[in-house]
Design a protein around this motif. Sequence first.
Motif, PDB file in Angstrom:
ATOM      1  N   ALA A 131      62.649  55.886 -13.981  1.00 41.06           N
ATOM      2  CA  ALA A 131      61.187  55.175 -14.245  1.00 41.06           C
ATOM      3  C   ALA A 131      61.090  54.663 -15.597  1.00 41.06           C
ATOM      4  O   ALA A 131      60.620  53.425 -15.919  1.00 41.06           O
ATOM      5  N   LYS A 132      61.542  55.465 -16.529  1.00 45.46           N
ATOM      6  CA  LYS A 132      61.261  55.031 -18.103  1.00 45.46           C
ATOM      7  C   LYS A 132      62.345  53.775 -18.228  1.00 45.46           C
ATOM      8  O   LYS A 132      61.931  52.827 -19.021  1.00 45.46           O
ATOM      9  N   LEU A 133      63.516  54.010 -17.860  1.00 47.70           N
ATOM     10  CA  LEU A 133      64.400  52.826 -18.016  1.00 47.70           C
ATOM     11  C   LEU A 133      64.231  51.650 -17.308  1.00 47.70           C
ATOM     12  O   LEU A 133      64.157  50.447 -17.752  1.00 47.70           O
ATOM     13  N   LYS A 134      63.569  51.952 -15.965  1.00 42.87           N
ATOM     14  CA  LYS A 134      63.324  50.723 -15.130  1.00 42.87           C
ATOM     15  C   LYS A 134      61.890  49.944 -15.741  1.00 42.87           C
ATOM     16  O   LYS A 134      61.988  48.691 -15.773  1.00 42.87           O
TER      17      LYS A 134
ATOM     18  N   GLY B  47      68.195  50.602 -31.204  1.00 43.43           N
ATOM     19  CA  GLY B  47      68.475  51.987 -31.749  1.00 43.43           C
ATOM     20  C   GLY B  47      67.565  53.255 -31.366  1.00 43.43           C
ATOM     21  O   GLY B  47      67.740  54.222 -32.004  1.00 43.43           O
ATOM     22  N   GLN B  48      66.780  52.992 -30.395  1.00 43.38           N
ATOM     23  CA  GLN B  48      65.848  53.985 -30.022  1.00 43.38           C
ATOM     24  C   GLN B  48      66.293  54.522 -28.505  1.00 43.38           C
ATOM     25  O   GLN B  48      66.647  54.002 -27.632  1.00 43.38           O
ATOM     26  N   HIS B  49      66.497  56.035 -28.674  1.00 43.97           N
ATOM     27  CA  HIS B  49      66.947  56.659 -27.551  1.00 43.97           C
ATOM     28  C   HIS B  49      66.005  56.378 -26.200  1.00 43.97           C
ATOM     29  O   HIS B  49      64.717  56.525 -26.386  1.00 43.97           O
ATOM     30  N   ILE B  50      66.593  56.071 -25.129  1.00 42.41           N
ATOM     31  CA  ILE B  50      65.830  55.717 -23.884  1.00 42.41           C
ATOM     32  C   ILE B  50      65.960  57.304 -22.972  1.00 42.41           C
ATOM     33  O   ILE B  50      65.204  57.632 -22.522  1.00 42.41           O
ATOM     34  N   CYS B  51      67.135  57.497 -22.721  1.00 42.09           N
ATOM     35  CA  CYS B  51      67.494  58.577 -21.930  1.00 42.09           C
ATOM     36  C   CYS B  51      69.058  58.954 -22.082  1.00 42.09           C
ATOM     37  O   CYS B  51      69.883  58.316 -22.620  1.00 42.09           O
ATOM     38  N   TYR B  52      69.557  60.095 -21.468  1.00 40.41           N
ATOM     39  CA  TYR B  52      70.637  60.335 -21.195  1.00 40.41           C
ATOM     40  C   TYR B  52      71.400  59.868 -19.754  1.00 40.41           C
ATOM     41  O   TYR B  52      70.598  59.435 -18.981  1.00 40.41           O
TER      42      TYR B  52
END
Length: 132
Positions: free
Chosen positions: A107-110, A20-25
Amino acid sequence: MVLNRTYGEQGTNGQLSYQGQHICYTIELPDRNNIRRLSCIPESNYRLQKRVYTKHGEQIGIPNVLHREAILIHPANNAMKELMGCIAPVTTLTGQGTGTNSRAALAKLKALVYGLWQRGDEVFLLIKRAED
């Protein structure tokens, strides 16, 4: 993870979230019936895997895509110019299939995905049409 997509003539945009938390588009090619190198991949639930490729190094791979191979999540800011069926994370969306700061979003997703893998978790990506 859940990727909610919206489809356009010039590209496919998405919003990626985890619990439920936004990671990225995300940006992808337009939906062209899964035509190799010209279309986004079909909506489905995919188990992500770590892949190493010459061009992109170690990346998040999306195996078992029907009639496709070597689908990755890698940096790009313009789907029509830089993607051939893969998914690119972006920090902001600027238009259909375009965005900014893809490397920062990746980088955030990885960090999230690799952290889950290090715990021994399997990571799945559910791709679906965004609800209106």
